[in-house]
Design a protein around this motif. Structure first.
Motif, PDB file in Angstrom:
ATOM      1  N   ALA A   1     -41.489  27.772  28.649  1.00  0.00           N
ATOM      2  CA  ALA A   1     -41.085  26.588  28.093  1.00  0.00           C
ATOM      3  C   ALA A   1     -40.479  27.059  26.861  1.00  0.00           C
ATOM      4  CB  ALA A   1     -42.157  25.584  27.694  1.00  0.00           C
ATOM      5  N   ALA A   2     -41.299  28.168  26.024  1.00  0.00           N
ATOM      6  CA  ALA A   2     -40.922  28.628  24.886  1.00  0.00           C
ATOM      7  C   ALA A   2     -39.648  29.616  24.977  1.00  0.00           C
ATOM      8  CB  ALA A   2     -41.874  29.466  24.521  1.00  0.00           C
ATOM      9  N   GLN A   3     -39.637  30.432  25.896  1.00  0.00           N
ATOM     10  CA  GLN A   3     -38.527  31.282  26.253  1.00  0.00           C
ATOM     11  C   GLN A   3     -37.188  30.332  26.612  1.00  0.00           C
ATOM     12  OE1 GLN A   3     -39.144  34.045  29.173  1.00  0.00           O
ATOM     13  NE2 GLN A   3     -36.871  34.871  29.177  1.00  0.00           N
ATOM     14  N   ARG A   4     -37.407  29.619  27.456  1.00  0.00           N
ATOM     15  CA  ARG A   4     -35.921  28.893  28.010  1.00  0.00           C
ATOM     16  C   ARG A   4     -35.491  27.819  27.082  1.00  0.00           C
ATOM     17  NH1 ARG A   4     -37.395  27.107  34.132  1.00  0.00           N
ATOM     18  NH2 ARG A   4     -34.991  26.274  33.785  1.00  0.00           N
ATOM     19  N   ILE A   5     -36.286  27.472  26.062  1.00  0.00           N
ATOM     20  CA  ILE A   5     -35.851  26.391  25.055  1.00  0.00           C
ATOM     21  C   ILE A   5     -35.125  27.408  24.013  1.00  0.00           C
ATOM     22  CG2 ILE A   5     -37.709  26.039  23.439  1.00  0.00           C
ATOM     23  CD1 ILE A   5     -37.229  23.078  23.451  1.00  0.00           C
ATOM     24  N   LYS A   6     -35.504  28.425  23.869  1.00  0.00           N
ATOM     25  CA  LYS A   6     -34.898  29.312  23.006  1.00  0.00           C
ATOM     26  C   LYS A   6     -33.408  29.550  23.352  1.00  0.00           C
ATOM     27  CE  LYS A   6     -39.072  30.577  20.508  1.00  0.00           C
ATOM     28  NZ  LYS A   6     -40.279  31.783  20.455  1.00  0.00           N
ATOM     29  N   GLU A   7     -33.512  30.172  24.805  1.00  0.00           N
ATOM     30  CA  GLU A   7     -32.358  30.471  25.271  1.00  0.00           C
ATOM     31  C   GLU A   7     -31.316  29.307  25.398  1.00  0.00           C
ATOM     32  OE1 GLU A   7     -34.410  33.590  28.386  1.00  0.00           O
ATOM     33  OE2 GLU A   7     -33.783  31.649  29.373  1.00  0.00           O
ATOM     34  N   ALA A   8     -31.693  28.150  25.543  1.00  0.00           N
ATOM     35  CA  ALA A   8     -30.836  27.043  25.488  1.00  0.00           C
ATOM     36  C   ALA A   8     -30.137  26.852  24.301  1.00  0.00           C
ATOM     37  CB  ALA A   8     -31.535  25.808  26.278  1.00  0.00           C
ATOM     38  N   ALA A   9     -31.004  26.923  23.356  1.00  0.00           N
ATOM     39  CA  ALA A   9     -30.468  26.490  21.841  1.00  0.00           C
ATOM     40  C   ALA A   9     -29.593  27.668  21.580  1.00  0.00           C
ATOM     41  CB  ALA A   9     -31.675  26.476  20.982  1.00  0.00           C
ATOM     42  N   HIS A  10     -29.797  28.984  22.114  1.00  0.00           N
ATOM     43  CA  HIS A  10     -28.791  29.931  21.532  1.00  0.00           C
ATOM     44  C   HIS A  10     -27.645  29.718  22.231  1.00  0.00           C
ATOM     45  CE1 HIS A  10     -27.358  34.145  20.667  1.00  0.00           C
ATOM     46  NE2 HIS A  10     -27.051  34.047  21.872  1.00  0.00           N
ATOM     47  N   ALA A  11     -27.625  29.451  23.364  1.00  0.00           N
ATOM     48  CA  ALA A  11     -26.446  29.024  24.252  1.00  0.00           C
ATOM     49  C   ALA A  11     -25.458  27.941  23.530  1.00  0.00           C
ATOM     50  CB  ALA A  11     -26.660  29.001  25.861  1.00  0.00           C
ATOM     51  N   ALA A  12     -26.248  27.087  23.076  1.00  0.00           N
ATOM     52  CA  ALA A  12     -25.523  25.781  22.576  1.00  0.00           C
ATOM     53  C   ALA A  12     -25.099  26.047  21.068  1.00  0.00           C
ATOM     54  CB  ALA A  12     -26.523  24.692  22.722  1.00  0.00           C
ATOM     55  N   GLY A  13     -25.697  27.164  20.582  1.00  0.00           N
ATOM     56  CA  GLY A  13     -25.311  27.398  19.362  1.00  0.00           C
ATOM     57  C   GLY A  13     -26.253  26.702  18.116  1.00  0.00           C
ATOM     58  N   VAL A  14     -27.288  26.064  18.410  1.00  0.00           N
ATOM     59  CA  VAL A  14     -28.161  25.374  17.652  1.00  0.00           C
ATOM     60  C   VAL A  14     -29.305  25.866  17.355  1.00  0.00           C
ATOM     61  CG1 VAL A  14     -26.898  23.075  18.495  1.00  0.00           C
ATOM     62  CG2 VAL A  14     -29.017  24.069  19.746  1.00  0.00           C
ATOM     63  N   ARG A  15     -29.981  25.559  16.526  1.00  0.00           N
ATOM     64  CA  ARG A  15     -31.321  25.931  15.934  1.00  0.00           C
ATOM     65  C   ARG A  15     -32.369  25.569  17.101  1.00  0.00           C
ATOM     66  NH1 ARG A  15     -33.461  25.172  10.183  1.00  0.00           N
ATOM     67  NH2 ARG A  15     -31.709  26.717   9.810  1.00  0.00           N
ATOM     68  N   PRO A  16     -33.213  26.413  17.594  1.00  0.00           N
ATOM     69  CA  PRO A  16     -34.276  26.045  18.615  1.00  0.00           C
ATOM     70  C   PRO A  16     -35.488  24.923  17.839  1.00  0.00           C
ATOM     71  CG  PRO A  16     -34.809  28.159  18.139  1.00  0.00           C
ATOM     72  CD  PRO A  16     -33.372  27.909  17.549  1.00  0.00           C
ATOM     73  N   PRO A  17     -35.657  23.822  18.388  1.00  0.00           N
ATOM     74  CA  PRO A  17     -36.843  22.907  17.809  1.00  0.00           C
ATOM     75  C   PRO A  17     -37.886  23.502  17.940  1.00  0.00           C
ATOM     76  CG  PRO A  17     -36.318  22.195  20.033  1.00  0.00           C
ATOM     77  CD  PRO A  17     -35.312  23.192  19.829  1.00  0.00           C
ATOM     78  N   LYS A  18     -39.032  23.500  16.983  1.00  0.00           N
ATOM     79  CA  LYS A  18     -40.487  23.857  17.047  1.00  0.00           C
ATOM     80  C   LYS A  18     -41.051  23.426  18.206  1.00  0.00           C
ATOM     81  CE  LYS A  18     -40.263  25.961  13.105  1.00  0.00           C
ATOM     82  NZ  LYS A  18     -40.301  27.393  12.784  1.00  0.00           N
ATOM     83  N   LEU A  19     -41.653  24.326  18.839  1.00  0.00           N
ATOM     84  CA  LEU A  19     -42.491  23.959  20.357  1.00  0.00           C
ATOM     85  C   LEU A  19     -43.896  24.034  19.901  1.00  0.00           C
ATOM     86  CD1 LEU A  19     -42.485  22.959  23.039  1.00  0.00           C
ATOM     87  CD2 LEU A  19     -42.018  25.241  23.850  1.00  0.00           C
TER      88      LEU A  19
END
Length: 237
Positions: free
Chosen positions: A99-117
């Motif tokens: 969960a932690a890894q993939r949400i950070k990857e998705a945020a990076h791909a979208a060009g947005v700051r990842p939410p806190k998990l």
């Protein structure tokens, strides 16, 4: 500026109730928690409304499933642009780390700051009797710290735990680890269905970063006065 250490829980069922409370509290509260009761009742429109008022949002849906399902669920929820998500730490290291890894990857791909998990450790409604009925032998506090350390190793930003365990988590996980505490009850208010509670200033002194406070605010005769009283209590902490 509003004190972001207070997260007001919107544990209501209608958007009209949300608007009324947010209107009453005005600039005194910047951070709100949207939980299952509200999100399942009205859906994403509550997120849209809060963002239109420049509020920050903790989306409290407590995901707990197989690793891929949780990761994909979080990625789907990212489109709402909330600030904090949570999952259950008892889902295990693989679920947490994916969960932690993939949400950070998705945020990076979208060009947005990842939410806190952050991860739920042991629900604050749980007492030792309930805990033992699940077949658990170690004390709740010990398991909470174990789950906090597991969540930190998995790459999460922090945990949700009762204020009674906050000091132990802070000692075990360091000062940069996020601790969000429900089960906060200002002096003179009822515990309701919470078992492991503390007053706001005590919770912060124990190491909490943010306090989730629901019924003592929204069920108060004057919610704004209730918030002002809490803010006065924690001002010196």
């Amino acid at each position: 500026m509003a004190d972001e250490r207070i997260i007001a829980a919107l544990d209501v069922r209608t958007l009209d109730e949300v608007k009324a409370l947010v209107g009453q509290l005005g600039d005194s509260i910047i951070f709100y928690k949207v939980g299952m009761e509200l999100f399942y009742a009205v859906g994403p429109q509550v997120i849209t409304y809060l963002k239109s008022k420049n509020k920050r949002i903790f989306l409290d849906l407590k995901l707990h499933d197989i690793p891929n399902t949780v990761a994909e669920g979080l990625i789907s929820l990212m489109k709402f642009g909330v600030d904090i998500f949570n999952v259950h730490a008892s889902g295990g290291f693989t679920m947490l780390s994916q969960a932690a890894q993939r949400i950070k990857e998705a945020a990076h791909a979208a060009g947005v700051r990842p939410p806190k998990l952050i991860a739920i450790t042991v629900l604050t409604s749980m007492n030792e009797t309930d805990w033992r009925s699940l077949g658990m032998t170690m004390p709740i506090a010990e398991q909470v710290v174990n789950l906090a350390k597991l969540s930190q190793r998995a790459g999460l930003d922090g945990v949700v735990a009762s204020p009674r365990e906050a000091a132990m988590i802070r000692k075990a996980c360091g000062r940069d680890f996020m601790i969000v505490t429900p089960g906060v009850r200002p002096r003179g208010t009822a515990n309701n269905d919470q078992s492991r509670v503390a007053a706001p200033a005590e919770a912060l002194r124990n190491g909490a970063n943010q306090l989730v406070i629901g019924r003592p605010i929204y069920a108060a005769p004057n919610p704004k006065a209730a918030v002002d009283s809490i803010l006065a209590e924690i001002a010196a902490v």
